[in-house]
Scaffold this motif. Sequence first.
Motif, PDB file in Angstrom:
ATOM      1  N   UNK A   1       0.793  -1.353   0.100  1.00 62.44           N
ATOM      2  CA  UNK A   1      -0.118  -0.028  -0.068  1.00 62.44           C
ATOM      3  C   UNK A   1       0.863   1.304  -0.073  1.00 62.44           C
ATOM      4  N   UNK A   2       0.587   2.121  -0.835  1.00 61.79           N
ATOM      5  CA  UNK A   2       1.393   3.459  -0.965  1.00 61.79           C
ATOM      6  C   UNK A   2       1.336   4.059   0.331  1.00 61.79           C
TER       7      UNK A   2
ATOM      8  N   UNK B   1      -1.118   6.880   3.020  1.00 57.47           N
ATOM      9  CA  UNK B   1      -1.735   8.287   2.882  1.00 57.47           C
ATOM     10  C   UNK B   1      -0.752   9.274   2.778  1.00 57.47           C
ATOM     11  N   UNK B   2       0.393   9.400   3.400  1.00 57.31           N
ATOM     12  CA  UNK B   2       1.565  10.468   3.467  1.00 57.31           C
ATOM     13  C   UNK B   2       2.247  10.400   2.059  1.00 57.31           C
ATOM     14  N   UNK B   3       2.433   9.347   1.453  1.00 53.95           N
ATOM     15  CA  UNK B   3       2.996   9.288   0.062  1.00 53.95           C
ATOM     16  C   UNK B   3       1.890   9.804  -0.709  1.00 53.95           C
ATOM     17  N   UNK B   4       0.704   9.215  -0.791  1.00 50.88           N
ATOM     18  CA  UNK B   4      -0.488   9.761  -1.666  1.00 50.88           C
ATOM     19  C   UNK B   4      -0.426  11.270  -1.743  1.00 50.88           C
ATOM     20  N   UNK B   5      -0.502  11.970  -0.664  1.00 50.56           N
ATOM     21  CA  UNK B   5      -0.653  13.268  -0.289  1.00 50.56           C
ATOM     22  C   UNK B   5       0.652  14.005  -0.947  1.00 50.56           C
ATOM     23  N   UNK B   6       1.833  13.241  -0.940  1.00 50.79           N
ATOM     24  CA  UNK B   6       3.054  14.034  -1.560  1.00 50.79           C
ATOM     25  C   UNK B   6       2.887  13.934  -3.229  1.00 50.79           C
ATOM     26  N   UNK B   7       2.162  12.652  -3.737  1.00 50.97           N
ATOM     27  CA  UNK B   7       2.149  12.640  -5.057  1.00 50.97           C
ATOM     28  C   UNK B   7       1.208  13.633  -5.655  1.00 50.97           C
TER      29      UNK B   7
ATOM     30  N   UNK C   1      -2.441   6.383 -10.084  1.00 48.82           N
ATOM     31  CA  UNK C   1      -3.891   5.700 -10.423  1.00 48.82           C
ATOM     32  C   UNK C   1      -3.824   4.561  -9.223  1.00 48.82           C
ATOM     33  N   UNK C   2      -4.769   4.942  -8.342  1.00 52.47           N
ATOM     34  CA  UNK C   2      -4.879   3.977  -7.207  1.00 52.47           C
ATOM     35  C   UNK C   2      -3.381   4.152  -6.387  1.00 52.47           C
ATOM     36  N   UNK C   3      -2.759   3.139  -6.173  1.00 56.33           N
ATOM     37  CA  UNK C   3      -1.450   2.940  -5.629  1.00 56.33           C
ATOM     38  C   UNK C   3      -0.123   3.059  -6.571  1.00 56.33           C
TER      39      UNK C   3
ATOM     40  N   UNK D   1       4.700   2.543 -12.088  1.00 53.44           N
ATOM     41  CA  UNK D   1       5.506   1.841 -11.005  1.00 53.44           C
ATOM     42  C   UNK D   1       4.495   1.311 -10.004  1.00 53.44           C
ATOM     43  N   UNK D   2       4.545  -0.108  -9.580  1.00 54.79           N
ATOM     44  CA  UNK D   2       3.678  -0.775  -8.563  1.00 54.79           C
ATOM     45  C   UNK D   2       4.685  -0.532  -7.637  1.00 54.79           C
ATOM     46  N   UNK D   3       4.357  -0.128  -6.196  1.00 52.88           N
ATOM     47  CA  UNK D   3       5.219  -0.105  -5.040  1.00 52.88           C
ATOM     48  C   UNK D   3       5.530  -1.393  -4.349  1.00 52.88           C
ATOM     49  N   UNK D   4       6.582  -1.603  -3.954  1.00 51.00           N
ATOM     50  CA  UNK D   4       7.082  -2.889  -3.340  1.00 51.00           C
ATOM     51  C   UNK D   4       7.409  -2.300  -1.902  1.00 51.00           C
ATOM     52  N   UNK D   5       7.869  -1.337  -1.728  1.00 51.50           N
ATOM     53  CA  UNK D   5       8.409  -0.609  -0.615  1.00 51.50           C
ATOM     54  C   UNK D   5       8.463   0.787  -0.707  1.00 51.50           C
ATOM     55  N   UNK D   6       7.862   1.382   0.536  1.00 54.74           N
ATOM     56  CA  UNK D   6       7.573   2.755   0.583  1.00 54.74           C
ATOM     57  C   UNK D   6       8.234   3.231   1.911  1.00 54.74           C
ATOM     58  N   UNK D   7       9.267   4.033   1.756  1.00 55.47           N
ATOM     59  CA  UNK D   7      10.065   4.962   2.622  1.00 55.47           C
ATOM     60  C   UNK D   7       9.799   6.223   2.922  1.00 55.47           C
ATOM     61  N   UNK D   8       9.266   6.450   3.962  1.00 54.35           N
ATOM     62  CA  UNK D   8       8.746   7.981   4.187  1.00 54.35           C
ATOM     63  C   UNK D   8       9.733   8.762   5.232  1.00 54.35           C
TER      64      UNK D   8
END
Length: 134
Positions: A4-5, A7-13, A40-42, A125-132
């Motif tokens: 899952x991307x 919420x914080x990463x979605x807001x940045x994008x 597009x979604x995540x 790009x389909x996320x496999x790792x999210x670093x915030x």
Amino acid sequence: MTVDLGEAARQLVDGVNTGVLATNNPDGSPQMSVVWVGRDGDDLLISTAAGRQKDSNLRKDPRASLLVIDKESADRYAEIRGIATVTEDLGRVVAQQLAEAYAGPGAGQEYVDLPPEIIRTVIRITPHKVILHV
């Protein structure tokens, strides 16, 4: 494994912040490009011209890392690592959407007006790792 991307990463994008896309050159060396990014979604969406280095690199090695930096505070960013797919941007829809988001209404017209031999592609790009870092 897809993640899952968040919420914080979605807001940045969604905040129309610039991204830096990292790919691997054929010799294994890194290649980076400043890009406009949408969602597009995540999945993350980037538009480019077919044949550019990032396009070619991802067709050979789909591993990608995208750093999205908050335009108001460079201390706030998300790094999204994942697997990319590259497809034709039919109708140049993604190019138009990103241009209008980043450069304003009507900015996407330049992509509509390109000659038909100039092919635009979508990097998904389909996320496999999210670093915030927020």
